[in-house]
Every structure is written in C-alpha cells, then in structure tokens.
Scaffold this active site. Structure first.
Site, PDB file in Angstrom:
ATOM      1  N   TYR A   1     -19.040  -5.545   6.966  1.00  0.00           N
ATOM      2  CA  TYR A   1     -18.979  -6.738   6.102  1.00  0.00           C
ATOM      3  C   TYR A   1     -20.292  -7.299   5.962  1.00  0.00           C
ATOM      4  O   TYR A   1     -20.427  -7.765   4.877  1.00  0.00           O
ATOM      5  CB  TYR A   1     -17.952  -7.726   7.141  1.00  0.00           C
TER       6      TYR A   1
ATOM      7  N   SER B   1     -22.110 -15.399   2.908  1.00  0.00           N
ATOM      8  CA  SER B   1     -21.815 -15.711   4.439  1.00  0.00           C
ATOM      9  C   SER B   1     -23.016 -15.889   5.249  1.00  0.00           C
ATOM     10  O   SER B   1     -23.850 -15.142   4.712  1.00  0.00           O
ATOM     11  CB  SER B   1     -20.806 -14.748   4.938  1.00  0.00           C
TER      12      SER B   1
HETATM   13  P1  NDP Z   1      -8.940 -16.166   2.468  1.00  0.00           P
HETATM   14  O1  NDP Z   1      -8.237 -14.934   2.864  1.00  0.00           O
HETATM   15  O2  NDP Z   1      -8.119 -17.490   2.544  1.00  0.00           O
HETATM   16  O3  NDP Z   1      -8.860 -15.983   0.866  1.00  0.00           O
HETATM   17  C1  NDP Z   1      -9.517 -14.616   0.115  1.00  0.00           C
HETATM   18  C2  NDP Z   1      -8.991 -14.725  -1.333  1.00  0.00           C
HETATM   19  O4  NDP Z   1      -9.527 -13.429  -1.856  1.00  0.00           O
HETATM   20  C3  NDP Z   1      -7.570 -14.861  -1.369  1.00  0.00           C
HETATM   21  O5  NDP Z   1      -7.194 -15.832  -2.548  1.00  0.00           O
HETATM   22  C4  NDP Z   1      -7.109 -13.717  -1.781  1.00  0.00           C
HETATM   23  O6  NDP Z   1      -6.056 -13.537  -2.808  1.00  0.00           O
HETATM   24  C5  NDP Z   1      -8.652 -13.025  -2.404  1.00  0.00           C
HETATM   25  N1  NDP Z   1      -8.550 -11.775  -2.663  1.00  0.00           N
HETATM   26  C6  NDP Z   1      -8.643 -10.766  -1.536  1.00  0.00           C
HETATM   27  N2  NDP Z   1      -8.586  -9.343  -2.214  1.00  0.00           N
HETATM   28  C7  NDP Z   1      -8.624  -9.614  -3.582  1.00  0.00           C
HETATM   29  C8  NDP Z   1      -8.591  -8.610  -4.493  1.00  0.00           C
HETATM   30  N3  NDP Z   1      -8.595  -7.455  -4.138  1.00  0.00           N
HETATM   31  N4  NDP Z   1      -8.366  -9.032  -5.826  1.00  0.00           N
HETATM   32  C9  NDP Z   1      -8.313 -10.417  -5.933  1.00  0.00           C
HETATM   33  N5  NDP Z   1      -8.505 -11.288  -5.059  1.00  0.00           N
HETATM   34  C10 NDP Z   1      -8.530 -11.001  -3.957  1.00  0.00           C
HETATM   35  O7  NDP Z   1     -10.199 -16.252   2.932  1.00  0.00           O
HETATM   36  P2  NDP Z   1     -11.444 -17.475   2.772  1.00  0.00           P
HETATM   37  O8  NDP Z   1     -11.085 -18.404   1.853  1.00  0.00           O
HETATM   38  O9  NDP Z   1     -12.100 -17.640   3.886  1.00  0.00           O
HETATM   39  O10 NDP Z   1     -12.610 -16.125   1.997  1.00  0.00           O
HETATM   40  C11 NDP Z   1     -13.249 -16.589   0.727  1.00  0.00           C
HETATM   41  C12 NDP Z   1     -14.611 -16.150   0.743  1.00  0.00           C
HETATM   42  O11 NDP Z   1     -15.435 -16.799   1.536  1.00  0.00           O
HETATM   43  C13 NDP Z   1     -14.715 -14.439   1.147  1.00  0.00           C
HETATM   44  O12 NDP Z   1     -15.404 -13.856   0.286  1.00  0.00           O
HETATM   45  C14 NDP Z   1     -15.158 -14.464   2.398  1.00  0.00           C
HETATM   46  O13 NDP Z   1     -16.021 -13.550   2.824  1.00  0.00           O
HETATM   47  C15 NDP Z   1     -16.172 -15.927   2.476  1.00  0.00           C
HETATM   48  N6  NDP Z   1     -16.540 -16.296   3.805  1.00  0.00           N
HETATM   49  C16 NDP Z   1     -15.228 -17.036   4.563  1.00  0.00           C
HETATM   50  C17 NDP Z   1     -15.595 -17.484   5.784  1.00  0.00           C
HETATM   51  C18 NDP Z   1     -14.662 -17.644   6.792  1.00  0.00           C
HETATM   52  O14 NDP Z   1     -14.841 -17.929   8.072  1.00  0.00           O
HETATM   53  N7  NDP Z   1     -13.403 -18.027   6.210  1.00  0.00           N
HETATM   54  C19 NDP Z   1     -17.093 -17.321   6.201  1.00  0.00           C
HETATM   55  C20 NDP Z   1     -17.922 -17.038   5.447  1.00  0.00           C
HETATM   56  C21 NDP Z   1     -17.548 -16.447   4.175  1.00  0.00           C
HETATM   57  P3  NDP Z   1      -5.040 -12.516  -2.751  1.00  0.00           P
HETATM   58  O15 NDP Z   1      -4.639 -12.071  -1.505  1.00  0.00           O
HETATM   59  O16 NDP Z   1      -3.972 -13.262  -3.511  1.00  0.00           O
HETATM   60  O17 NDP Z   1      -5.376 -11.466  -3.733  1.00  0.00           O
END
Ligand code: NDP
Length: 254
Positions: free
Chosen positions: A163, A150
């Site tokens: 975070y 990020s």
């Molecule tokens: P989402 O919340 O849409 O996606 C997060 C994903 O992580 C989901 O598929 C969720 O699936 C999975 N996840 C969460 N916890 C677990 C777990 N314990 N085990 C397995 N899977 C897990 O968010 P984003 O797509 O935005 O996030 C993706 C990445 O991008 C993250 O690492 C985030 O920190 C990073 N990011 C996002 C930004 C933003 O503004 N959105 C900016 C910068 C970085 P499920 O709930 O089905 O387990």
C-alpha cells in the site's frame, strides 16, 4: 453554501460511491461544479447523483472500473462528451489491503497497484488535454488535478509495504506532473489523509482490522467531510495560489 466559485466548471471524482470520494463530490457540487461520479457500484452513484440533483446541482453517474485503463479513459471521454469540459480531476479511488509481506498474497499487491497507482496514472493521462484546455481557455484560467494519497505516501509502515509503495508512487507521479504543468496553470495537489472513518479498512480480514485498531488506539478518526474540505479549499484558491501537498490527520494520530 455561499461559495459558488466552481460554477461553470466540471469535476470528475473517482471512487465517488463511498467515503472521501462521495464527500468530495458533494463538496464540489455545493460550490457550483457539475460533477461526474465514477466507481463500480452504479446504484450508489445513482443515489448520490439524485441527492446532488435534489440540492439543485448537476451530476453524472458513470460506472467504471478504474483498474481497467480503457474504462478509466472512457470515463474521462464520457464526462467531456456529456458535461462539455473538464476543469478538475480528483483521483480518489483506492484499495488498502494490509499485512506483512511474508503473509500477503501478491495478487492483492497487484490489485492495489492497478487501482491506486496505474489507474490514477491512466485517468490522469486521459484527463490532461482537457485540464490544459480548461486552464488555457476556461472561465477561471486554471485547472486542478487532486490526487488522494495518504500519510502512507510520505512515511512507510511495517505491515503496509505494498500500500505504501502505491502511495509513494502517487506522490512521485504527482510531483513530476506538477513540475511539468505549473507554467500552464494546471495545479497538482496531493492530499495525504491520516485515518478516516470509511469502508477502506473493512476490505481486510478481521485480524488485520484489529491490528489497525490496535496501532491507532482509541482516537477520534477523521470524517470523509474533513478531507473533502481540504480538497475544496485547494481547488478554490485564486489562480496564482497552488497547494501542492496537504496532510490532514486526526488531531490525536501520532
Ligand atoms: P472507501 O473504501 O470508502 O472508498 C474507496 C472508493 O474507491 C469507493 O468509492 C470504491 O467504489 C472506489 N474503488 C475501489 N476500487 C475501484 C475500482 N477498481 N474502480 C473504480 N472505483 C474503485 O475508502 P476511502 O474513502 O477511505 O478511500 C478513498 C481514498 O482515500 C483511497 O485512495 C484511500 O487510499 C485514501 N485514503 C484513505 C484513508 C482512510 O483512512 N480511509 C487514509 C488515507 C488515504 P466501488 O467499490 O463502488 O468501485
């Protein structure tokens, strides 16, 4: 999609049930990779796999909680057992719970460390022997580890201490691994998105979501596909080209 440069390769994408992970799985599948999809919400993974199959691709849905390090390692083992190899790992699963330190529950910090940092580290540890094998013997003679960090992995912000700590950790871990594996042609890339329109913010209480919106202002956020594009670009470079770090921001995000 004309670019089929990932044909014959296998990719594992964590956090593939929504947002950036979902878009990345689609982008890699469109370039010919067979994709293993992990997250906790099995139904969403099955739907995504069906969408990829319908488009002529190969996808393997694997429900796993990345915070459980055995499950993370098992997801890697199952991918290799079912799809035969592993060329690309995209560590994307993440959780962002914001708030000032004095007002935060330390249990929330622990959840973020378990998913964003140690979950990523354990998945990587399980995957590396297979990535090394792919780099040594695979059709492309190169393999890719992409860690979704990020801008909060480069810059610390008030209200994001834990975070940011997890994402700074991701960047440090990634750079060390990059140096260790460069000579063996396992490329390590950290992708640092700015604000992306996904579910990520919605796990916060409404006051925190409002505070995030206030800080950002009325800007046009990135779409998950914008970040997936960057991942796909990194993993389709020629063998001698490694993108170690990519920061993707909404144009208007200061
Ligand atoms: P989402 O919340 O849409 O996606 C997060 C994903 O992580 C989901 O598929 C969720 O699936 C999975 N996840 C969460 N916890 C677990 C777990 N314990 N085990 C397995 N899977 C897990 O968010 P984003 O797509 O935005 O996030 C993706 C990445 O991008 C993250 O690492 C985030 O920190 C990073 N990011 C996002 C930004 C933003 O503004 N959105 C900016 C910068 C970085 P499920 O709930 O089905 O387990």
């Amino acid at each position: 999609m004309d670019d089929q440069s990932l044909r014959g390769t296998v990719a594992l994408v964590t956090g593939a049930s929504s947002g950036i992970g979902r878009a990345t799985a689609l982008a890699l599948a469109a370039r010919g990779a067979a994709v293993a999809l992990t997250a906790r919400r099995a139904e969403l993974l099955r739907e995504l796999a069906a969408e990829i199959h319908a488009a002529g691709g190969t996808a393997l849905p694997l429900a796993a909680d990345i915070a459980d390090h055995e499950e993370a390692a098992e997801a890697v083992r199952f991918t290799v057992a079912e799809l035969g190899r592993l060329d690309t790992l995209v560590n994307n699963a993440g959780l962002m719970l914001l708030g000032h330190v004095t007002q935060s529950a330390t249990a929330d910090w622990q959840r973020m460390v378990d998913i964003n940092l140690t979950g990523l580290m354990h998945t990587t540890h399980a995957a590396l022997p297979h990535l090394l094998e792919a780099a040594a013997q695979g059709p492309r003679r190169v393999a890719d580890l992409v860690n979704i960090s990020s801008v909060a992995g480069r810059h610390a912000f008030a209200g994001s201490a834990a975070y940011c700590a997890t994402k700074f950790g991701v960047n440090a871990f990634s750079e060390s691994v990059r140096q260790e594996l460069a000579r063996q042609h396992v490329r390590v890339c950290v992708v640092e998105p700015g604000s992306v329109d996904t579910e990520l913010r919605t796990h916060n209480v409404p006051e925190v979501q409002q505070a995030i919106d206030q800080v950002l202002g009325a800007i046009e956020r990135l779409r998950p596909e914008d970040v997936a594009d960057a991942v796909a670009y990194a993993v389709t470079r020629p063998r001698h080209v490694a993108l170690a770090e990519i920061q993707v921001r909404p144009t208007e995000q200061v």
